[in-house]
Motif scaffolding. Structure first.
Motif, PDB file in Angstrom:
ATOM      1  N   THR A   1       0.839  -1.200   0.000  1.00 53.19           N
ATOM      2  CA  THR A   1       0.000   0.000   0.000  1.00 53.19           C
ATOM      3  C   THR A   1       0.878   1.255   0.000  1.00 53.19           C
TER       4      THR A   1
ATOM      5  N   GLY B   1      -6.859  -3.471   3.356  1.00 54.17           N
ATOM      6  CA  GLY B   1      -6.007  -4.416   4.071  1.00 54.17           C
ATOM      7  C   GLY B   1      -6.730  -5.589   4.678  1.00 54.17           C
ATOM      8  N   GLU B   2      -8.002  -5.444   4.958  1.00 53.82           N
ATOM      9  CA  GLU B   2      -8.770  -6.537   5.551  1.00 53.82           C
ATOM     10  C   GLU B   2     -10.247  -6.175   5.409  1.00 53.82           C
ATOM     11  N   PRO B   3     -11.099  -7.155   5.608  1.00 54.83           N
ATOM     12  CA  PRO B   3     -12.525  -6.824   5.534  1.00 54.83           C
ATOM     13  C   PRO B   3     -12.872  -5.792   6.609  1.00 54.83           C
TER      14      PRO B   3
ATOM     15  N   ASP C   1     -13.836   1.249  -0.055  1.00 55.24           N
ATOM     16  CA  ASP C   1     -13.279   0.035   0.559  1.00 55.24           C
ATOM     17  C   ASP C   1     -12.580  -0.710  -0.575  1.00 55.24           C
ATOM     18  N   THR C   2     -11.254  -0.720  -0.532  1.00 55.01           N
ATOM     19  CA  THR C   2     -10.466  -1.179  -1.678  1.00 55.01           C
ATOM     20  C   THR C   2      -9.902  -2.566  -1.436  1.00 55.01           C
ATOM     21  N   TRP C   3     -10.256  -3.510  -2.293  1.00 60.24           N
ATOM     22  CA  TRP C   3      -9.683  -4.851  -2.175  1.00 60.24           C
ATOM     23  C   TRP C   3      -8.552  -5.015  -3.179  1.00 60.24           C
ATOM     24  N   TRP C   4      -7.427  -5.468  -2.675  1.00 60.37           N
ATOM     25  CA  TRP C   4      -6.299  -5.803  -3.541  1.00 60.37           C
ATOM     26  C   TRP C   4      -5.252  -6.521  -2.712  1.00 60.37           C
ATOM     27  N   GLN C   5      -4.100  -6.784  -3.291  1.00 57.33           N
ATOM     28  CA  GLN C   5      -3.062  -7.587  -2.621  1.00 57.33           C
ATOM     29  C   GLN C   5      -1.672  -7.139  -3.074  1.00 57.33           C
ATOM     30  N   THR C   6      -0.675  -7.556  -2.324  1.00 52.00           N
ATOM     31  CA  THR C   6       0.710  -7.309  -2.750  1.00 52.00           C
ATOM     32  C   THR C   6       0.875  -7.760  -4.200  1.00 52.00           C
TER      33      THR C   6
ATOM     34  N   ASP D   1      -8.421 -15.631  -1.364  1.00 53.08           N
ATOM     35  CA  ASP D   1      -9.542 -15.149  -0.551  1.00 53.08           C
ATOM     36  C   ASP D   1     -10.818 -15.862  -0.977  1.00 53.08           C
TER      37      ASP D   1
ATOM     38  N   ARG E   1      -9.243 -14.914   4.082  1.00 52.33           N
ATOM     39  CA  ARG E   1      -8.330 -15.866   3.447  1.00 52.33           C
ATOM     40  C   ARG E   1      -8.857 -17.286   3.592  1.00 52.33           C
TER      41      ARG E   1
ATOM     42  N   ASN F   1      -4.392 -12.393   8.972  1.00 53.47           N
ATOM     43  CA  ASN F   1      -4.354 -10.964   8.719  1.00 53.47           C
ATOM     44  C   ASN F   1      -4.461 -10.283  10.083  1.00 53.47           C
TER      45      ASN F   1
ATOM     46  N   ARG G   1      -0.043  -9.247   6.859  1.00 54.48           N
ATOM     47  CA  ARG G   1      -0.243 -10.608   6.384  1.00 54.48           C
ATOM     48  C   ARG G   1       0.851 -11.512   6.942  1.00 54.48           C
TER      49      ARG G   1
END
Ligand code: PRX
Length: 654
Positions: free
Chosen positions: A316, A392-394, A416-421, A507, A522, A528, A533
């Protein structure tokens, strides 16, 4: 995710449409968003090609948008050349040279602003310094710094000369740092003497010395930025002060043009097996994802002050402190410390004093600030804020509603943004001028992102409200390219489950009647904890490396601020410790995990037992351990256990 949390999001029916005042000025309203989506649906590759031409400054334009001949090792824009630092700095010097790029505040209250011109000059000086030390394109450089502008300067300087940076979060231990140095084969470490955090000095130089004393033999030099000015050990042959190195360097350094696929950075993250993986990101595709998502999701404009509270040690911080906002010529805010120093009003005071307009943080911080009480934000003028974000998490609906009501005054959009490394940039999020929001849902994929949910056999699930694996079915520019040094693991971890057809995010999710996604957490053995993570296996290996430990099993337990906490079940060599001995050993093991990984991985609970619950085939029953950690009555069938008598002991009842 706990079943009560699932209940609460499934029952969530509130909808918040974008407010007309916001829509009027927004970069994207519903019509424009629909047009982008339609363009991407019609021609996925062409859409991204257009975006790349429009948004990125290329030194050599690309002619090939996607090369899928070696799928799932996709390549984007591969015959184009560019430089990420030139995109973030040089292209703003004309129109925005005197605009503030970074507003910085230290934990102790010291503050400094950097204009784009000043930032450019400093990056060039460091880049020249790196060149003078023999660092060239493709060399790996570890960055181990506090949250000061120099961390961003270090990243940009590496990018400028085509060196591949790997930022290690300052909260990771010397042992973790050493592992990352060795996996990357880094030639250089850029560290600081220390950072201020929670009223303490984090001794980064000492950790660097310890890491290099125990390994990391590829490292030739260590550049040390002087921040805390405490006394440090010095190896005159190896260590160089940042200020000494930069004193003689020119403020001009021509960018090294690199191929779009040239790795921009490696960032380590936890998976369900083995050691953390070095996620490899490209220059062109990654930068495009970070850049356009800032416009689409954060509606980023020239007069914004954008504060993403993440540390640059996490993805992030890479995408929404460093590359995304700077490539857009925005003003960012960086804050060195924790939200509670000197009191729980610090974040809100910073928002007031720096005129923050966009605030992006993690649910764990929102819950902690919510717990501290409404009187803290009430003391400050938050009227400049116009957009709030979460990552970062729900985010549980209760925290979402607090954010909406107390910080957003029931007016501000929440993304509310969902994503990952691995995804490099935001994948699913409301677009604030277009998407009605629902507390707890990251709503819908962004244009050009083909998300789906599949069942165990890999069939796309069309029915609503049926959970499954969250997958991405088409390549996207900012996707990870591989795992550094281990392409087989890249394929087995993300693609093999459904025969290379889908990227498997790890996820679970379900979709509601409006096609909105709800992330359930997950499905692998990844925890988390406070938005960090952590692999259960990593913590287990850290525990069993202690001489007293025979076996360990780690599970997550729901936690009202951190989301999840680490719960460890441990069997010892010799008799099971009890009473004071158990307390002392617990403390020792917690410190041991902090030494092996970092304080963020310390178990909150450790329970000693003579045995772990295993099936007759020797598999640890983690589901049972999760129930025990939650303090639930055991209603599961334990007749398949080899040792059913152990359950009472694990539950702390014997
Ligand atoms: O489980 C999801 C959760 O965080 C994981 C990715 O962690 P990391 O690679 O450390 O990146 C965190 C910052 C992008 C995901 O697999 N996660 C992230 N954002 C959300 C989320 N879960 C639910 N909602 C989100 N908005």
């Amino acid at each position: 995710m706990s079943s009560d949390k699932i209940e609460s999001v499934l029952g969530e029916k509130r909808v918040f449409p974008p407010r007309p005042e916001f829509v009027k000025k927004a970069r994207l309203d519903a019509k424009k968003l629909d047009a982008l989506r339609a363009a991407a649906d019609k021609d996925h590759v062409g859409f991204w090609g257009d975006q790349a031409r429009k948004n990125i400054a290329w030194q050599t334009p690309f002619t090939r948008t996607l090369d899928d001949s070696k799928a799932p090792n996709y390549q984007w824009f591969d015959d184009g050349r560019l430089n990420a630092s030139a995109n973030c700095l040089d292209r703003h010097l004309g129109a925005r040279g005197d605009k503030i790029a970074i507003r910085f505040e230290g934990e102790k209250g010291d503050a400094r602003n950097w204009t784009y011109k000043e930032l450019h000059a400093e990056v060039c000086k460091l880049a020249n310094g790196l060149l003078s030390l023999g660092i060239t394109k493709g060399d790996r450089v570890i960055i181990y710094m506090p949250m000061t502008p120099e961390a961003v300067i270090a990243m940009q300087a590496c990018a400028r000369i085509g060196a591949i940076h790997s930022v290690v979060f300052g909260g990771f231990s010397a042992a973790s740092l050493k592992d990352r140095i060795e996996d990357t084969g880094a030639k250089l470490v850029i560290a600081a003497d220390g950072g201020n955090r929670g009223g303490n000095i984090i001794d980064l130089k000492k950790a660097t010395d310890d890491a290099l004393a125990s390994g990391g033999k590829t490292v030739e030099k260590v550049i040390v930025y002087q921040r805390t000015k405490h006394s440090v050990n010095w190896d005159a042959k190896r260590d160089i002060w940042w200020h000494d190195l930069l004193a003689t360097q020119s403020e001009r350094c021509d960018p090294v043009w690199v191929e779009a696929e040239h790795p921009l950075f490696l960032l380590y993250t936890s998976g369900s097996t083995g050691k953390p993986k070095g996620i490899q990101h490209s220059t062109g595709g990654y930068l495009l994802g970070a850049h356009v998502s800032c416009q689409w999701v954060f509606d980023l404009r020239d007069d914004d002050v954008f504060w993403c509270t993440a540390d640059v040690g996490w993805v992030t911080g890479h995408s929404y402190v460093c590359y995304g906002p700077l490539s857009n010529g925005a003003t960012i805010l960086m804050y060195e410390g924790v939200p509670t120093i000197p009191d729980a009003g610090r974040f809100w005071k910073i928002c007031q004093e720096h005129g923050v307009t966009i605030f992006y943080t993690a649910p764990t911080a929102i819950r902690a600030l919510m717990k501290a009480g409404d009187e803290w934000p009430a003391k400050y003028d938050l009227s400049k804020l116009r957009l709030l974000g979460s990552v970062g998490e729900p985010i549980n609906p209760e925290a979402w509603m607090w954010y909406h009501r107390v910080i957003g005054k029931e007016k501000l959009p929440i993304v509310d943004t969902w994503w990952q490394t691995e995804t490099g940039a935001i994948m699913m999020s409301p677009v604030p001028g277009a998407t009605p929001t629902k507390p707890g849902s990251c709503t819908q994929p962004l244009p050009g992102i083909a998300a789906g949910i599949v069942d165990d056999s890999g069939n796309l699930i069309d029915q609503l409200d049926q959970g499954g694996y969250l997958v991405i079915s088409k390549p996207w520019p900012s996707m990870l390219r591989t795992i550094w040094g281990d392409n087989d693991r890249y394929i087995s971890a993300y693609w093999a489950q459904f025969k290379n057809k889908y990227y498997v995010a790890g996820d679970s999710a379900h979709r509601d009647a409006d096609g909105y996604y709800w992330i359930m957490g997950r499905i692998d053995d990844v925890l988390n904890v406070a938005g960090h993570r952590l692999g259960t296996m990593e913590i287990e290996s850290a525990l069993v490396s202690h001489p007293r430990v025979a076996e360990a099993a780690v599970v997550g337990r729901p936690h009202d601020v951190k989301g999840e906490s680490v719960f460890a079940f441990v069997t010892c060599k010799g008799p099971r410790p009890e009473g004071a001995e158990a307390d002392a050993l617990s403390k020792e093991l917690r410190d041991h995990v902090a030494k092996e990984i970092g304080a963020i991985a310390k178990p909150d609970d450790i329970r000693f037992a003579e045995n772990l619950p295993k099936t007759r085939s020797g598999k640890i029953m983690r589901r049972l351990l999760r129930s025990i950690a939650k303090g639930e009555e055991i209603t599961q069938d334990i007749s398949t256990l080899e040792n059913p008598g152990i359950v009472a002991q694990l539950a702390g009842k014997a």
